[in-house]
Enzyme design. Structure first.
Site, PDB file in Angstrom:
ATOM      1  N   ASP A  72       0.798  -1.222   0.000  1.00  0.00           N
ATOM      2  CA  ASP A  72       0.000   0.000   0.000  1.00  0.00           C
ATOM      3  C   ASP A  72       0.831   1.273   0.000  1.00  0.00           C
ATOM      4  O   ASP A  72       0.389   2.304  -0.504  1.00  0.00           O
ATOM      5  CB  ASP A  72      -1.000  -0.001   1.153  1.00  0.00           C
ATOM      6  CG  ASP A  72      -0.359  -0.291   2.505  1.00  0.00           C
ATOM      7  OD1 ASP A  72       0.881  -0.419   2.581  1.00  0.00           O
ATOM      8  OD2 ASP A  72      -1.105  -0.398   3.492  1.00  0.00           O
ATOM      9  N   ASP A 448       3.444   1.279  13.595  1.00  0.00           N
ATOM     10  CA  ASP A 448       2.840  -0.052  13.666  1.00  0.00           C
ATOM     11  C   ASP A 448       3.666  -1.103  14.392  1.00  0.00           C
ATOM     12  O   ASP A 448       3.095  -2.001  15.001  1.00  0.00           O
ATOM     13  CB  ASP A 448       2.496  -0.602  12.274  1.00  0.00           C
ATOM     14  CG  ASP A 448       1.467   0.225  11.534  1.00  0.00           C
ATOM     15  OD1 ASP A 448       0.607   0.825  12.205  1.00  0.00           O
ATOM     16  OD2 ASP A 448       1.524   0.297  10.306  1.00  0.00           O
TER      17      ASP A 448
END
Length: 731
Positions: A72, A448
Site C-alpha cells: 500500500d 505499527d
C-alpha cells in the site's frame, strides 16, 4: 497494518494529459548539483522482514516461479525463485513522486511473460498527486511511465481489493484500469495512453468505484464498490465495447462490495468474495458466490456465515477477502475471511467447488523464527488479520500464500506456514539511533511495529518488537550521549506508553507512572546527556512533562513550548533545547529542563515538521532543518543562528564518524543543494556536499530521519516511509 503511514501534501506536478510518458529510471529527470560519491555507495535494507500490509500477490499463470507483490505504501516486488527472495522494483521513485510508491493494482500478460504493469498512486485526496501507470517488457528491470489525469488510492480503504488492472484476454495490446472516482479507463497501446470509456455505473467523488477486473474466458468482469445492496455490483463485457449488469447476481448487505474474484477455467465458474465494506477494516458481513458463466446460474458457497457468536460470547462479525483457484484441479479453491477479530481470520479450502470447506487455521503450524517480531512481544503468532491478499501457485497446488497487516505467510503442504517475505521491507520509520558503543549499531522506531534493537543488519532482530510494554507505533526514542547504555522510548500502547532501558535497548522497564495525556497523545521523549532527566512532549496544545526518577513521577514544565520536540545537549546534562514551530523560536534550558527561556526568534513558523539536532561531542552546536527554507546552525546554544549557504533545502540531518583526518563529524542530510532532493554527506561542516544515493535508490519520501554510524565512517541509515531502514556504505 499501514494505518499510521504518512499523509503529506504532494509536490508532484499536475499532469495535463493522460498520455504523458516518462522513461525510467531517473524518474525525476534532473541533474544533481553535488558530485556523486567517488566509487559510489552500496545500499541495502536493515532487515526487519515485511512489517506492513501486503495488498496483492500475483502468480504468473504461464511461468513457473514468477510472481509479483504489491504494497500500500512501499512499492512493488518481483519474486526471484532462484534466490528465494523478493526484488524491489520501484526504488527509483524519487522525492517529488512520493505519492507513486503506493501500488493500487498490477497486471501480467499471460501470452507475453516478460510484460508487467503497475498502477501507482497512494492517495486519492485533493492534496495528493495524480496516479501513473508503469509498464515493463523485462519483468520490471526497466520501466516506462504514463502519467494519468486521475487519482488512485493504494493506501485508502479498499486497498486490498482487486486487481483493478487487467490485460484484455482477447488482445494483449488492450488494458483496462478501474478507478475509484473516475470510472473505467482503457488503453489500446499497452499502457502508453489511456482513455475513459463508457460504464453503466456512475462514479462518485467519495466512493470505491471499480474494485476488481477479472477475465473469464474472453469476457471481462468488473466489480462495483458503490452499490447500496440492491443495485448491481458486478458488470461484464463480451465485446470490449458494451457493459451490462450480470443477471441474477447476489444482493443485500453481505454482497454490497465485491472484493476479489477468480476464474476456474476448467469448470467455467467465476468465484467472487463480498463484504459490506471495502476493507481491510470496517467489515462485519460478507459472503462468497460463484457464477457458472456458461448457463448464468449463481450459487452461494459461503463457508461460514458471519453474525454468530464465539465461544466467549463475542460477536463473530467479518467479511470475505481473498480468493484463488487451483489452475490444475477443477473445483479446488481457497478463500479468506477478513477483519475477523473475535475468532481470528482464516483461509478456507474446498476441493468440490465450494460445497464443503476445511479451515486451514485449524491445523496450522507456524514458524516465525526468521521474523521474530511476529510473536508480538511474546504472544504466539495467530493465523492473521486483514487477509485480503490470497494466491495459489498455478504450478503447485499446495503452495498457498496470504497477506496480513504485517507479513506474507506461505505454505507448501497446507499445514506448515512461515513468512515468505524475504526481501520485502515496508516499515514507515520515524526514529533512528546509532549508538557509539554496544552490540547493536542501530535502534529504530517505526509506525505499527514500535522499536527494534538491530544486533545484526542482515537479519530480523532476534528480540522482535521491544516489549514491556509493546508499542504499536513509536513516537519517541532517545539515548543518553554520555551514558549510551541508557535509552528511553515512547509510543502507542495498551499497557503503558513509555519505558527505559539500561542495557542499550535490549530489555526494557515500563515507567511506573505517566501523565494522563500520555495515553491519548504520546509524543517525542528525550533523556539528557547523563540519563538523569526525562522530558516528554505530548503534541500541540499540551504541556511538556519532566521526570528525574526513570518515570516514577512526573511534573509539568510550564515554560516548555507546547508540542515541541525536546533535544538534549550531548555534553552538558543541564542543557536542553526545543524549537517552537508555531512561532519560529528556539527555547533553551540550563537547569536540566526545569525552565525554558526564548533565545533566537523569527526563524520560521507554521510547520510542525522542522527538525532540530545537536552535533555529537559538542555543547551548544545546533543544526536546524527548515525544509525548503534551508539549513541553519548555531554554535552558541541557540542564541543566534546563521544560514548554511551550501544548500537551499534541508529536511532531516544526522551525524556519523568523521572522515580520516577530519576534526568534525560527517554530516548526513536529506535535502537539496540545487534542484534534486537527495541524500548527501559532508566531511567539512557542510561547506560542500557529496550526493551519496543515485537515481536507482531514492525510495520516495525520506524526510523523517537520518543517522550516521559513529563507529563506521561513511555508513548512514535512512528512515523511509514504506521501504524500511535503508543503509548505505561506500564501495
Amino acid at each position: 497494518m499501514s494505518t499510521y503511514h504518512l499523509s503529506r501534501r504532494s509536490v508532484l506536478a499536475g499532469t495535463a494529459a493522460v498520455a504523458a510518458v516518462v522513461s525510467l529510471p531517473s524518474i525525476q529527470g534532473r541533474a544533481a548539483a553535488a558530485s556523486p560519491a567517488k566509487g559510489g555507495y552500496r545500499w541495502r535494507n536493515a532487515v526487519q522482514g515485511g512489517t506492513g500490509f501486503i495488498s496483492g500477490v500475483l502468480f504468473h499463470p504461464s511461468v513457473k516461479g514468477l510472481a509479483y507483490l504489491r504494497t500500500d505504501i512501499g512499492g512493488a516486488y518481483r519474486w526471484d525463485d532462484r534466490r528465494d527472495r523478493w526484488i524491489p522494483l520501484t526504488d527509483h521513485i524519487g522525492w517529488d513522486d512520493w505519492n507513486l510508491l503506493g501500488v493500487e493494482a498490477m497486471a501480467v500478460d499471460p501470452a507475453h511473460p516478460d510484460r508487467v504493469y503497475l498502477a501507482l498512486g497512494t492517495y486519492a485526496q485533493s492534496w495528493a498527486g495524480n496516479g501513473a501507470v508503469l509498464r515493463s517488457q523485462d519483468r520490471g528491470a526497466t520501466w516506462q511511465r504514463t502519467d494519468l489525469t486521475v487519482k488512485l488510492g493504494a493506501n485508502e480503504d479498499g486497498r486490498g481489493c482487486g486487481e483493478r488492472l487487467l490485460v484484455d484476454p482477447r488482445d494483449s495490446d488492450t488494458l483496462w484500469l478501474g478507478t475509484r472516482h473516475d470510472g473505467l479507463l482503457r488503453s489500446t497501446d499497452r499502457g502508453a495512453s489511456w482513455q475513459t470509456v463508457s460504464f453503466p455505473a456512475a462514479p462518485s467523488a467519495t466512493g470505491q468505484g471499480i474494485t476488481l477486473l477479472v477475465a473469464a474466458g474472453r469476457s471481462v468482469y468488473a466489480g462495483w464498490g458503490d452499490s447500496d445492496g440492491t443495485s448491481a455490483n458486478l458488470y461484464r463485457t463480451a465485446d470490449g465495447a458494451t457493459w451490462e449488469a450480470v443477471p441474477g447476481q447476489p444482493a443485500g448487505t453481505a454482497a454490497r462490495v465485491p472484493v476479489r474474484a477468480a476464474y476456474d477455467r476448467h469448470a467455467r465458474e467465476l468465484y467472487v468474495t463480498y463484504a459490506n465494506a471495502p476493507g481491510p477494516n470496517g467489515q462485519s458481513d460478507g459472503s462468497v458466490h460463484k457464477l457458472h458463466v456458461g448457463n448464468g446460474k449463481w450459487r452461494d458457497v459461503t463457508p461460514v456465515k458471519p453474525g454468530g457468536t464465539t465461544a466467549d460470547g463475542s460477536a463473530d462479525s467479518f467479511g470475505y477477502g481473498g480468493v484463488a483457484v487451483d489452475a490444475r484441479r477443477p473445483g479446488t479453491l481457497v478463500v479468506s475471511t477478513n477483519n475477523r477479530w473475535a475468532d481470528i481470520d482464516t483461509v478456507f479450502r474446498s476441493t468440490d467447488g465450494g460445497r464443503t470447506w476445511t479451515s486451514l487455521k485449524d491445523r496450522a503450524v507456524f514458524d516465525v523464527s526468521e521474523t521474530p517480531y511476529l510473536n508480538w512481544g511474546g504472544d504466539k503468532p495467530k493465523f492473521g488479520w486483514w487477509i485480503q491478499t490470497l494466491a495459489l501457485d498455478p504450478y503447485d497446488s499446495r503452495h498457498v500464500v496470504y497477506g496480513t497487516g504485517a507479513t506474507l505467510y506461505g505454505t507448501r503442504d497446507l499445514k506448515h506456514w512461515a513468512p515468505q517475505i524475504r526481501g520485502v521491507e515496508e516499515a514507515s520509520v520515524r526514529q533512528l539511533i546509532s549508538p557509539p558503543t554496544g552490540t547493536a549499531h542501530l535502534l529504530s522506531g517505526s509506525g505499527d511495529i514500535g522499536v527494534m534493537y538491530h544486533e545484526r543488519l542482515t537479519a530480523s532482530p532476534s528480540r522482535g518488537m521491544a516489549s514491556n510494554p509493546v508499542f504499536g507505533t513509536a513516537t519517541g526514542l532517545s539515548l543518553a550521549a554520555a551514558k549510551p547504555s541508557y535509552v528511553v522510548r515512547a509510543g502507542w500502547g495498551d499497557h503503558g506508553n513509555g519505558a527505559w532501558s539500561d542495557d542499550g535497548g535490549k530489555t526494557w522497564t515500563p515507567f511506573e507512572a505517566q501523565p494522563d495525556i500520555a495515553r491519548t497523545a504520546p509524543g517525542p521523549i528525550a533523556t539528557n546527556a547523563d540519563g538523569s532527566v526525562l522530558l516528554w512532549s505530548f503534541g500541540t496544545g499540551n504541556p511538556g512533562h519532566r521526570s528525574t526518577d526513570n518515570g516514577a513521577t512526573w511534573s509539568e514544565v510550564a515554560s516548555f513550548p507546547k508540542g515541541a520536540v525536546p533535544v538534549p545537549d550531548p555534553v552538558d546534562p543541564a542543557r536542553c533545547y526545543a524549537f517552537d514551530t508555531t512561532t519560529g523560536t528556539l527555547h533553551a534550558s540550563t537547569d536540566s529542563g526545569k525552565t525554558f527561556t526564548a533565545r533566537a526568534t523569527g526563524l520560521n513558523s507554521g510547520d510542525t515538521e522542522f527538525q532540530l539536532v545537536a552535533a555529537p561531542g559538542r555543547s551548544g552546536d545546533l543544526w536546524l532543518s527548515l525544509k525548503w527554507n534551508g539549513l541553519y546552525r548555531s554554535t552558541d546554544g541557540g542564541a543566534t543562528f546563521s544560514k548554511v549557504s551550501s544548500c537551499w533545502a534541508s529536511y532531516t540531518l544526522g551525524f556519523g564518524k568523521a572522515a580520516e583526518g577530519a576534526a568534525y563529524p560527517a554530516v548526513y542530510m536529506v535535502g537539496s543543494t540545487e534542484t534534486v532532493t537527495a541524500v548527501y554527506r559532508s566531511d567539512d561542516e557542510a561547506k560542500t556536499w557529496t550526493r551519496i544515493n543515485d537515481d536507482r535508490h531514492q525510495w520516495g519520501w525520506i524526510g523523517a530521519c537520518i543517522a550516521g554510524d559513529p563507529r563506521v565512517y561513511g555508513r548512514v541509515y535512512i528512515g523511509t516511509n514504506g521501504r524500511g531502514v535503508q543503509y548505505g556504505e561506500p564501495v
